[in-house]
Scaffold this active site. Structure first.
Site, PDB file in Angstrom:
ATOM      1  N   HIS A   1      -5.361   4.975  -1.332  1.00 18.03           N
ATOM      2  CA  HIS A   1      -6.057   4.561  -0.104  1.00 18.03           C
ATOM      3  C   HIS A   1      -6.425   5.770   0.750  1.00 18.03           C
ATOM      4  O   HIS A   1      -6.145   5.817   1.947  1.00 18.03           O
ATOM      5  CB  HIS A   1      -5.192   3.569   0.685  1.00 18.03           C
ATOM      6  CG  HIS A   1      -4.872   2.307  -0.053  1.00 18.03           C
ATOM      7  ND1 HIS A   1      -5.824   1.369  -0.390  1.00 18.03           N
ATOM      8  CD2 HIS A   1      -3.694   1.832  -0.541  1.00 18.03           C
ATOM      9  CE1 HIS A   1      -5.264   0.369  -1.055  1.00 18.03           C
ATOM     10  NE2 HIS A   1      -3.975   0.627  -1.162  1.00 18.03           N
TER      11      HIS A   1
ATOM     12  N   TYR B   1      -1.095   3.805  -5.895  1.00 21.38           N
ATOM     13  CA  TYR B   1      -2.061   3.500  -4.846  1.00 21.38           C
ATOM     14  C   TYR B   1      -2.197   4.725  -3.950  1.00 21.38           C
ATOM     15  O   TYR B   1      -1.197   5.383  -3.628  1.00 21.38           O
ATOM     16  CB  TYR B   1      -1.599   2.309  -4.001  1.00 21.38           C
ATOM     17  CG  TYR B   1      -1.691   0.977  -4.706  1.00 21.38           C
ATOM     18  CD1 TYR B   1      -2.920   0.416  -5.034  1.00 21.38           C
ATOM     19  CD2 TYR B   1      -0.541   0.260  -5.019  1.00 21.38           C
ATOM     20  CE1 TYR B   1      -3.005  -0.803  -5.683  1.00 21.38           C
ATOM     21  CE2 TYR B   1      -0.613  -0.962  -5.670  1.00 21.38           C
ATOM     22  CZ  TYR B   1      -1.845  -1.495  -5.994  1.00 21.38           C
ATOM     23  OH  TYR B   1      -1.931  -2.705  -6.640  1.00 21.38           O
TER      24      TYR B   1
ATOM     25  N   ASP C   1      -4.969  -1.019   4.826  1.00 21.07           N
ATOM     26  CA  ASP C   1      -4.802   0.164   3.981  1.00 21.07           C
ATOM     27  C   ASP C   1      -6.073   1.008   3.929  1.00 21.07           C
ATOM     28  O   ASP C   1      -6.009   2.220   3.706  1.00 21.07           O
ATOM     29  CB  ASP C   1      -4.423  -0.246   2.548  1.00 21.07           C
ATOM     30  CG  ASP C   1      -2.927  -0.497   2.401  1.00 21.07           C
ATOM     31  OD1 ASP C   1      -2.148   0.225   3.027  1.00 21.07           O
ATOM     32  OD2 ASP C   1      -2.554  -1.417   1.657  1.00 21.07           O
TER      33      ASP C   1
ATOM     34  N   ARG D   1       9.553  -1.671  -3.686  1.00 21.07           N
ATOM     35  CA  ARG D   1       8.988  -1.766  -5.028  1.00 21.07           C
ATOM     36  C   ARG D   1       9.299  -0.493  -5.822  1.00 21.07           C
ATOM     37  O   ARG D   1       9.759   0.499  -5.266  1.00 21.07           O
ATOM     38  CB  ARG D   1       7.479  -1.988  -4.948  1.00 21.07           C
ATOM     39  CG  ARG D   1       7.084  -3.369  -4.465  1.00 21.07           C
ATOM     40  CD  ARG D   1       5.583  -3.492  -4.237  1.00 21.07           C
ATOM     41  NE  ARG D   1       5.142  -2.738  -3.064  1.00 21.07           N
ATOM     42  CZ  ARG D   1       3.874  -2.668  -2.654  1.00 21.07           C
ATOM     43  NH1 ARG D   1       2.932  -3.299  -3.334  1.00 21.07           N
ATOM     44  NH2 ARG D   1       3.563  -1.983  -1.581  1.00 21.07           N
TER      45      ARG D   1
ATOM     46  N   LYS E   1       3.376   3.082  -3.755  1.00 18.76           N
ATOM     47  CA  LYS E   1       2.653   3.438  -2.542  1.00 18.76           C
ATOM     48  C   LYS E   1       2.203   4.892  -2.568  1.00 18.76           C
ATOM     49  O   LYS E   1       2.703   5.705  -3.340  1.00 18.76           O
ATOM     50  CB  LYS E   1       3.508   3.178  -1.307  1.00 18.76           C
ATOM     51  CG  LYS E   1       3.633   1.708  -0.950  1.00 18.76           C
ATOM     52  CD  LYS E   1       2.279   1.018  -0.809  1.00 18.76           C
ATOM     53  CE  LYS E   1       1.480   1.486   0.394  1.00 18.76           C
ATOM     54  NZ  LYS E   1       0.126   0.840   0.457  1.00 18.76           N
TER      55      LYS E   1
ATOM     56  N   GLU F   1      -6.287   1.577  -6.849  1.00 17.38           N
ATOM     57  CA  GLU F   1      -7.249   0.701  -6.183  1.00 17.38           C
ATOM     58  C   GLU F   1      -8.698   0.976  -6.573  1.00 17.38           C
ATOM     59  O   GLU F   1      -9.585   0.189  -6.234  1.00 17.38           O
ATOM     60  CB  GLU F   1      -7.094   0.767  -4.658  1.00 17.38           C
ATOM     61  CG  GLU F   1      -7.560   2.046  -3.999  1.00 17.38           C
ATOM     62  CD  GLU F   1      -6.482   3.111  -3.938  1.00 17.38           C
ATOM     63  OE1 GLU F   1      -6.707   4.131  -3.270  1.00 17.38           O
ATOM     64  OE2 GLU F   1      -5.407   2.929  -4.570  1.00 17.38           O
TER      65      GLU F   1
END
Length: 363
Positions: free
Chosen positions: A96, A94, A270, A15, A75, A118
């Protein structure tokens, strides 16, 4: 503002933070966008397409990080990327962090401001930047599970939908949120016998209205989880506590009670995973077995369908990128408290309460 798009380096992650159409929206209002060469190839976006949208192509990630005020990724930054961040720089991606203390420590050392997709909230309290990837992961979980149930992959040799005269597989979905709902939709579409467990009666009622009596909705307790999981062919873990580590709802003893060749897919990995036996895996080596039960715990599931995932994610992230670029991160967060809830790390400190608690940090 100078905005940087580095190439993703997590294993089998294709991505990209922004597509050319999103870049054009930024450059036409005066922002500069710097894209690492070949960053968009995994989603079918060439360097030429980025140039046509007004971006400048840079040869390596180090140049992108050095040049940019705002870094937009998909990510969580790998530790080598964290070392490229600098004080005052803004990272939007993101994170996490609840299940990743090393990354949290590296981001604190960087001095950067890290805003996590998130934990950004809408005015209604939803999670608009997690939703598109939860939709993808929920749908993928059934595709993956159906494949792993085939004997060639070590499964029980069960067809998810069965055939006339042979019962369909039993699919148990733990969590009726966005990911869980999409898993239910796919499993029912393939003809499986589906059970969903959730602690919210309101959510169970909504799912009953959507899917009718064909879906079995059950209030989630330790007892009902044990009852349903022990006899399941495929279990989807789709629980979410925003910013916090996922609760361990399925014990190792319960995993050991399942039939050999059954499958569990942990969408919550995650955030640490909701099965006691879960551990992070990658697309290069996605599965392992515990007590004869196949575990699929890939931490970037949507990365396997990068074009769909990237375009869906950009639809959600672009307004926030524009707001940060137009106003600066501080004013953007002051204007939009939902965006402010995305701020996880700032000036050397973890500032999100749920993340701090998950990491065992004092206030």
């Amino acid at each position: 503002m100078k905005i940087g798009i580095p190439k993703e380096i997590k294993i089998h992650e294709y991505r990209v933070g922004l597509i050319p159409a999103s870049v054009r929206e930024l450059t036409q209002v005066g922002h500069e966008v710097f894209v690492e060469s070949s960053a968009g190839l995994g989603v079918g976006c060439s360097d030429d397409a980025y140039c046509a949208a007004g971006a400048q192509i840079l040869p390596c990630a180090a140049d992108v990080f050095l040049t940019s005020d705002l870094i937009v990724k998909v990510k969580e930054p790998q530790l080598s990327e964290c070392s490229l961040l600098r004080p005052g720089q803004v990272l939007f991606t993101y994170l996490h962090l609840a299940a990743d203390r090393p990354q949290a420590d590296a981001l604190m050392r960087s001095g950067a401001h890290a805003i996590a997709y998130e934990t950004v909230k809408s005015a209604e309290g939803a999670l608009p930047l997690l939703t598109p990837m939860s939709e993808v992961a929920g749908r993928m979980s059934i595709q993956v599970g159906a494949q792993l149930l085939q004997m060639t992959y070590g499964g029980r040799g069960v067809l998810l939908g069965g055939v006339p005269g042979v019962a369909p597989a039993k699919v148990v979905v733990i969590g009726g949120g966005v990911a869980g709902t999409n898993a239910v939709q796919m499993a029912m579409g393939l003809g499986a016998s589906v059970v969903v467990l959730d602690k919210s009666l309101k959510r169970l009622q909504a799912l009953n209205l959507i899917f009718g009596g064909a879906l079995e909705t059950i209030y989630s307790t330790a007892h009902t989880i044990e009852q349903e999981v022990s006899g399941a062919d495929l279990v989807i873990g789709a629980v979410l506590l925003p910013g916090s580590a996922a609760p361990k709802l399925v014990s190792e003893a319960l995993i050991s009670s399942m039939q050999a060749g059954s499958v569990v897919v942990d969408i919550a990995i995650d955030q640490g995973g909701c099965f006691a036996t879960s551990r992070p895996t990658s697309h290069a080596d996605p599965t392992y077995s515990v007590h004869g039960v196949i575990h699929y715990c890939v931490t970037n599931m949507p990365g396997a369908v990068p074009r769909t995932s990237t375009f869906a994610l950009n639809n959600a992230t672009l307004p926030y990128v524009l707001a940060i670029a137009n106003m600066g991160w501080e004013r953007a967060c002051a204007t939009d408290r939902g965006l402010a809830s995305g701020l996880n790390v700032s000036e050397g400190r973890v500032v999100h309460p749920a993340v701090r608690e998950a990491l065992g940090m004092s206030v």
